[in-house]
Design a protein around this motif. Structure first.
Motif, PDB file in Angstrom:
ATOM      1  N   THR A   5      36.500  48.441  38.351  1.00 55.82           N
ATOM      2  CA  THR A   5      37.005  47.174  38.452  1.00 55.82           C
ATOM      3  C   THR A   5      37.741  46.162  38.066  1.00 55.82           C
ATOM      4  OG1 THR A   5      34.007  47.114  39.334  1.00 55.82           O
ATOM      5  CG2 THR A   5      35.148  45.109  38.943  1.00 55.82           C
ATOM      6  N   TYR A   6      37.637  46.659  36.741  1.00 54.30           N
ATOM      7  CA  TYR A   6      38.487  45.922  35.863  1.00 54.30           C
ATOM      8  C   TYR A   6      40.232  46.062  35.918  1.00 54.30           C
ATOM      9  CZ  TYR A   6      41.713  45.647  31.727  1.00 54.30           C
ATOM     10  OH  TYR A   6      42.814  44.794  30.908  1.00 54.30           O
ATOM     11  N   LEU A   7      40.724  47.463  36.491  1.00 50.18           N
ATOM     12  CA  LEU A   7      41.805  47.813  36.816  1.00 50.18           C
ATOM     13  C   LEU A   7      42.240  47.378  38.263  1.00 50.18           C
ATOM     14  CD1 LEU A   7      41.889  52.050  35.698  1.00 50.18           C
ATOM     15  CD2 LEU A   7      42.800  50.422  34.865  1.00 50.18           C
ATOM     16  N   LEU A   8      41.343  47.158  38.783  1.00 53.90           N
ATOM     17  CA  LEU A   8      41.370  46.665  40.517  1.00 53.90           C
ATOM     18  C   LEU A   8      41.328  45.358  39.784  1.00 53.90           C
ATOM     19  CD1 LEU A   8      38.884  48.666  42.797  1.00 53.90           C
ATOM     20  CD2 LEU A   8      41.186  48.740  42.921  1.00 53.90           C
ATOM     21  N   THR A   9      41.064  44.305  39.124  1.00 55.77           N
ATOM     22  CA  THR A   9      41.362  43.445  39.003  1.00 55.77           C
ATOM     23  C   THR A   9      43.679  42.826  38.104  1.00 55.77           C
ATOM     24  OG1 THR A   9      39.152  42.731  38.227  1.00 55.77           O
ATOM     25  CG2 THR A   9      40.128  41.331  37.984  1.00 55.77           C
ATOM     26  N   LYS A  10      43.024  43.670  37.509  1.00 56.16           N
ATOM     27  CA  LYS A  10      44.340  43.640  36.933  1.00 56.16           C
ATOM     28  C   LYS A  10      45.248  43.772  38.162  1.00 56.16           C
ATOM     29  CE  LYS A  10      45.727  44.597  33.037  1.00 56.16           C
ATOM     30  NZ  LYS A  10      46.260  45.332  31.423  1.00 56.16           N
ATOM     31  N   LEU A  11      45.497  44.551  38.981  1.00 59.05           N
ATOM     32  CA  LEU A  11      46.585  45.255  39.998  1.00 59.05           C
ATOM     33  C   LEU A  11      46.373  43.572  41.308  1.00 59.05           C
ATOM     34  CD1 LEU A  11      48.352  47.676  41.166  1.00 59.05           C
ATOM     35  CD2 LEU A  11      45.756  47.603  43.056  1.00 59.05           C
ATOM     36  N   GLU A  12      45.365  43.295  40.963  1.00 59.84           N
ATOM     37  CA  GLU A  12      45.519  42.150  42.237  1.00 59.84           C
ATOM     38  C   GLU A  12      46.190  41.292  41.508  1.00 59.84           C
ATOM     39  OE1 GLU A  12      41.183  40.403  43.934  1.00 59.84           O
ATOM     40  OE2 GLU A  12      40.828  42.654  43.702  1.00 59.84           O
TER      41      GLU A  12
END
Ligand SMILES: Nc1ncnc2c1ncn2[C@@H]1O[C@H](COP(=O)(O)OP(=O)(O)OP(=O)(O)O)[C@@H](O)[C@H]1O
Ligand SMILES: [Mg+2]
Lengths: 240, 218
Positions: free
Chosen positions: B205-212
């Motif tokens: 979730t953390y990585l995806l938020t950063k990617l977004e």
């Protein structure tokens, strides 16, 4: 340049174009006017085959067009189109908006594509916006980029569908100016617009459409000063 | 409560190894599933009715039946035609991939259909072919909008991979079951497993938020 014979277009049961015939000569600027829903956009979209039609014939640059993928793409190389809502590619810079089609369709190498695009952007007065994304441009600037993008394919004919209708009034002038310059350079143009001033000044011929028919066509002076048909008179009395 | 830490520490190396495989299975499935999903999604949108129909039913099957059933069908039914002996790890990865592809196909379709029709028309009016337009104009724009739902699919996939335990694919859950049946203990076996999944999904979730965030900037 364009010969249209007995064009009929239906959306389901709704007949939108009813037996339309008209020609556009080389270097001619034809302005199409008419009330909303009269079929102006549909006519333009038929000319570059964004719409199929039920019967009739369209000849562009001496060739009758058929609906094969190859012929469609061939035709579109020669016919540029400018839309009311610009439709720039938002994920590409202004420069890339101009170079993508020449590179993919005409296999132009990047350097020559960039060179040509830069020249075109200069022409529409936006060379300083080359590297920005379309989102940061004003409406008038977007439409000038859209015109330059179409020109980058070196079309023989340009179609404009209400190019200034989505613009704030103060931006209409800059777009019309670019179009006037194109006309002066001898581009063959078909322009759907509500800008009657433009029609009078630049149009070689004005076509009035209503209810899927071409009601009347004439040179601007005759058509505006002495319209023959009642429907034309009614329409003009409302917009002038 | 007499919590037996010794069981946890005995099984810790297996839990870690299982978590590693959970990541591997999920990554492979999401990667191949994305590529497959793109083609299935495009096939689903095909103007040719028969082609579209085939992909519609592919999607219907994998979204409309439990993944548990799919894993069993693939492991005991389909895979024996392709390998002998059947590897549970391969079966699980295949099942997860085919399942993910169906969901991702729908994510692609939604993403592509969310792009203004004017983009297609503008590109086509410049003489670009349908394929060129898809590849250079539509898909890049759609992809940006697909990141959040793709992320959700990835997280769901990671959790669903725990069903591999029933065919003895040695992922994280499998080792939880092993510990549980060896000692007849529940908390010691499944709490570490739960913690493991939680850590994986939170990290993701953390990585995806950063990617977004990154994509929204550009
Ligand atoms: N894709 C479509 N499907 C069904 N009907 C359509 C479609 N496109 C246009 N029409 C209908 O065809 C008729 C002519 O539309 P068209 O857009 O050509 O008019 P127009 O003269 O350009 O009007 P406007 O000035 O509002 O742009 C309208 O009645 C419209 O509702
Ligand atoms: Mg219109």
């Amino acid at each position: 340049m364009i010969k249209i014979r007995n064009l009929v277009k239906r959306f389901g049961k709704l007949e939108v174009l009813k037996d339309i015939s008209f020609n556009v000569n080389q270097k001619e600027v034809v302005v199409v006017i008419g009330p909303s829903g009269s079929g102006k956009s549909t006519l333009l979209r038929c000319i570059n085959l964004l719409e199929t039609f039920q019967s009739g014939e369209i000849e562009v640059d001496g060739k009758t067009v058929h609906f094969t993928e190859k012929e469609i793409n061939e035709l579109r190389k020669n016919v540029g189109m400018v839309f009311q809502h610009f439709h720039l590619f938002p994920h590409k810079t202004v420069l890339e908006n101009l170079t993508i089609a020449p590179m993919k369709v005409k296999n132009l190498d990047k350097n020559s594509a960039n060179e040509k695009a830069t020249a075109l952007l200069k022409k529409v007065g936006l060379e300083d916006k080359m590297y920005v994304y379309p989102d940061s441009l004003s409406g008038g600037q977007k439409q000038r980029v859209a015109i330059a993008r179409a020109l980058a394919m070196e079309p023989k004919i340009m179609l404009f569908d209400e190019p200034t209708s989505a613009l704030d009034p103060e931006m209409v002038g800059e777009v019309l100016e670019v179009m006037k310059q194109l006309a002066r350079e001898g581009m063959t143009m078909v322009v759907v617009t509500h800008e009657m001033g433009f029609a009078k000044e630049v149009g070689d011929r004005v076509v009035f459409m209503d209810g899927g028919y071409i009601v009347e066509e004439n040179n601007p002076k005759e058509l505006f000063d002495a319209p023959q048909h009642k429907r034309t008179q009614d329409f003009l009395s409302k917009v002038l | 409560m007499d919590f037996r830490w010794d069981i946890v520490s005995e099984y810790m190396p297996y839990f870690l190894q299982g978590a590693g495989l959970t990541i591997v299975f999920s990554l492979v499935a999401i990667f191949i599933g994305t590529i497959l999903g793109l083609f299935i999604g495009l096939g689903r949108m095909s103007e040719k009715k028969i082609i579209s129909y085939i992909f519609v039913w592919y999607i219907n099957f994998f979204r409309g039946t439990p993944i548990f059933v799919q894993i069993l069908l693939i492991h005991f039914g389909a895979m024996p035609y392709f390998m002998n002996p059947v590897s549970p790890a391969v079966s699980l990865t295949v099942a997860l991939t085919l399942n993910a592809a169906a969901y991702i196909a729908e994510i692609f379709r939604a993403g592509i259909q969310s792009i203004d029709k004017g983009q297609m028309e503008a590109a086509r009016s410049l003489g670009m072919t349908k394929a060129q337009t898809m590849w250079h104009i539509i898909i890049p724009q759609a992809f940006k909008r697909m990141i959040p739902p793709l992320g959700n699919e990835f997280i769901a996939l990671l959790k669903e991979s725990s069903l591999g335990a029933v065919i003895a694919a040695p992922e994280l859950m499998y080792w939880g079951r092993a510990a549980s049946s060896a000692y007849y203990r529940t908390w010691e076996a499944y709490l570490p497993v739960a913690a493991g999944y939680l850590m994986l999904t939170l990290t993701l979730t953390y990585l995806l938020t950063k990617l977004e965030k990154r994509f929204n900037l550009s």
